[in-house]
Design an enzyme around this catalytic site. Structure first.
Site, PDB file in Angstrom:
ATOM      1  N   LYS A 195       0.852  -1.199   0.000  1.00  0.00           N
ATOM      2  CA  LYS A 195       0.000   0.000   0.000  1.00  0.00           C
ATOM      3  C   LYS A 195       0.886   1.247   0.000  1.00  0.00           C
ATOM      4  O   LYS A 195       1.890   1.299   0.736  1.00  0.00           O
ATOM      5  CB  LYS A 195      -0.881  -0.053   1.255  1.00  0.00           C
ATOM      6  CG  LYS A 195      -1.900   1.052   1.402  1.00  0.00           C
ATOM      7  CD  LYS A 195      -2.722   0.814   2.682  1.00  0.00           C
ATOM      8  CE  LYS A 195      -3.812   1.838   2.895  1.00  0.00           C
ATOM      9  NZ  LYS A 195      -4.631   1.555   4.103  1.00  0.00           N
TER      10      LYS A 195
ATOM     11  N   SER B 211      -9.517   1.454   3.304  1.00  0.00           N
ATOM     12  CA  SER B 211      -8.723   2.246   2.391  1.00  0.00           C
ATOM     13  C   SER B 211      -7.670   1.458   1.605  1.00  0.00           C
ATOM     14  O   SER B 211      -7.099   2.004   0.658  1.00  0.00           O
ATOM     15  CB  SER B 211      -8.009   3.340   3.174  1.00  0.00           C
ATOM     16  OG  SER B 211      -7.058   2.782   4.084  1.00  0.00           O
TER      17      SER B 211
ATOM     18  N   SER C  67      -9.647  -0.845   7.413  1.00  0.00           N
ATOM     19  CA  SER C  67      -9.118  -0.619   6.061  1.00  0.00           C
ATOM     20  C   SER C  67      -8.411  -1.812   5.438  1.00  0.00           C
ATOM     21  O   SER C  67      -8.103  -1.789   4.244  1.00  0.00           O
ATOM     22  CB  SER C  67      -8.167   0.579   6.063  1.00  0.00           C
ATOM     23  OG  SER C  67      -8.890   1.772   6.178  1.00  0.00           O
TER      24      SER C  67
END
Lengths: 463, 66
Positions: free
Chosen positions: A80, A155, A179
């Site tokens: 990420k 997210s 997330s």
């Protein structure tokens, strides 16, 4: 050559170790899939092609001379884009940090480097892990491989989407209010938020320091256990009862017989919960019972209490980080991120202290309520993801999830697929454990996954 | 002063104190909704906020969970 797209991490490791397939072949094939398929998905913000191929060649050379490092050696992964990799941008999917180049690796990147893993690139997220999905940022939001017009969850959106699309078998994510588990649920993959502080956050841009967690997303429970084992320090691994090798959690295959599974039905028993999700969750619980688990109802405070407590903590802590940028550069944020982060300006010191006090009480409550259980289960999302371009509907889905309680409690929790809706969207369920009880979580999840037999089902568009 | 006008004043004061001025009507409306949501939240009556506070945060790695 074997089709590499949906090889599991464990299968990849076996093939690389036995030299039936080289790391270079696997890495090259996944890079080709990314180049061919990610244009519709936008799961990657950056693909590090040359560096990945160089890492793969190095892994192959080491393995050829007998220096095999273990299950991640030569295995590709993605991170990420909130996690620092030295020399690469860490943008947090925001114009604010568009030119930010990391000077050092995050600790978890160092650990994967030590394991010989191969970084394919950085994945998309919601702006600063909170403001998304957004169309007013320098990069588009990631899409859901099952239905491209649907929100993939967030997210850690790109990490979930890349896994479901067969672009990689391991991706790193972060989880402050769900997330990791949200994209895991929405994309039909497996994600764990480990015990608070079990996985280092050094070198990971913070959203909310007391709620933030980092962890792996994979397509199977076994892969997830292997990946988590490589992110832990030896001290933490010992505390979790985690070893090394291809089956680091020794009891993962022990089955559900003898386990007591608590069910927090209250979190998904309300009228505003999608009926298909409630039914699938109940069916999964029945499957666990049929596999030998003792089922026990668990009562805790209402979901809204956990969500409100976590929201105050997150808004206050995030605002402390962003206050200056919000004052001086607020137009450089996307609209959704700007609004979510500015909300912290409306809180006072008393709000924050009270929320921390409530948090301590809720964490104790969770321990007491689950004392007689090995794990507890509940739904993940309470509604299906909205169309990604329907801002109002996306906003409405945010509080309709049962993920924040485990950020508040700091206890480990995994989301795994338990079925599909009539419309073809994945349904996820959470399995949570006691602090440092990841072994029990994996054991329960592994048994359920095997019984449900969903791991071979992939988005048709990406086969 | 009515409760509503006191609330309006408090909302404006908090934005001003944070230096958040010149916001669009859309941003202001969204923030006002967030503000009202935060104000509507009440702690459970048994939460001991008026007693000596517990440690601010007790992560599960601390002995309290052992």
């Amino acid at each position: 050559m074997i089709d590499p797209g949906y090889l599991t991490l464990a299968e990849s490791a076996r093939l690389i170790c036995s030299r039936e397939m080289s790391s270079l072949e696997l890495t090259g094939a996944l890079l080709e899939r990314i180049a061919r398929l990610d244009g519709a998905l936008h799961s990657f913000l950056l693909v590090t092609t040359e560096a990945a191929l160089a890492q793969a060649r190095q892994a192959d050379a080491e393995i050829a001379r007998g220096a095999y490092r273990g299950a991640l050696h030569g295995v590709p992964y993605a991170a990420k884009d909130i996690i620092d990799v030295a020399g690469l941008p860490t943008t947090c999917h925001s114009k604010i940090l568009q030119d930010n180049i990391a000077s050092r690796n995050a600790v978890i990147i160092d650990r994967l480097n030590q394991a010989g893993a191969v970084l394919l690139g950085k994945t998309a997220l919601h702006e600063f892990a909170t403001g998304g999905p957004s169309f007013d940022l320098p990069w588009p939001p990631a899409r859901n491989p099952w239905q491209l017009e649907v929100h993939p969850g967030g997210s850690s959106s790109g990490s979930g989407a890349a896994l479901a699309a067969g672009l990689v078998a391991l991706a790193l994510g972060t989880d402050t209010g769900g997330s990791i588990r949200h994209p895991a649920s929405a994309c039909g993959v497996v994600g764990i938020k480990p015990t608070y502080n079990a996985v280092s956050l050094q070198g990971v841009f913070p959203l909310s320091f007391s709620l933030d967690h980092a962890g792996p997303l994979t397509r199977t429970v076994g892969d997830n256990a292997i990946a988590l084992a490589h992110l832990l320090t030896p001290e933490v691994a010992a505390r979790m009862g985690c070893g090394s090798g291809a089956a680091p959690f020794a009891d993962i295959g022990a089955g559900l017989t003898g386990m007591t599974v608590g069910v927090i039905e209250e979190f998904y028993g309300g009228a505003d919960v999608d009926a298909e999700i409630a039914a699938a969750t109940d069916a999964a619980v029945q499957t666990m019972a049929a596999l030998g688990a003792v089922i026990k109802p668990v009562r805790v405070s209402p979901l809204n209490t956990y969500n409100a407590c976590g929201r105050v903590l997150m808004q206050a802590e995030a605002y402390a980080i962003h206050a200056d940028w919000l004052r001086l550069r607020h137009q450089d944020y996307g609209e959704r991120g700007r609004r979510r982060l500015m909300a912290g300006a409306l809180l006072g010191a008393a709000d924050y202290v009270k929320a921390q006090q409530l948090r301590a009480q809720l964490a104790r409550e969770m321990v007491e309520a689950t004392r007689d259980c090995d794990v507890v289960v509940t739904a993940s999302s309470l509604v299906f993801p909205a169309r990604i371009d329907d801002a109002d509907e996306v906003e409405r889905t945010y509080d309709r999830a049962a993920r924040m309680p485990f950020n508040v409690s700091g206890t480990p929790v995994l989301s795994l697929p338990i079925g599909f809706s009539r419309a073809g969207l994945p349904i996820g369920m959470q399995i949570a454990g006691h602090a440092w009880g990841e072994a029990q979580v994996y054991r329960a999840a592994h048994a359920l996954e095997a019984a449900l037999g969903l791991t071979a089902r992939h988005p048709p568009r990406f086969l | 002063m009515t409760q509503q006008s006191a609330s309006d004043d408090d909302f404006r004061a908090r934005l001003s104190a944070a230096g958040l001025e010149g916001l669009s009507p859309g941003d202001l409306a969204w923030l006002r909704a967030a503000y009202d949501k935060a104000r509507a939240f009440r702690l459970p009556p048994d939460c001991p906020v008026t007693k000596r506070p517990a440690p601010v945060f007790e992560p599960p790695c601390r002995p309290v969970h052992d």
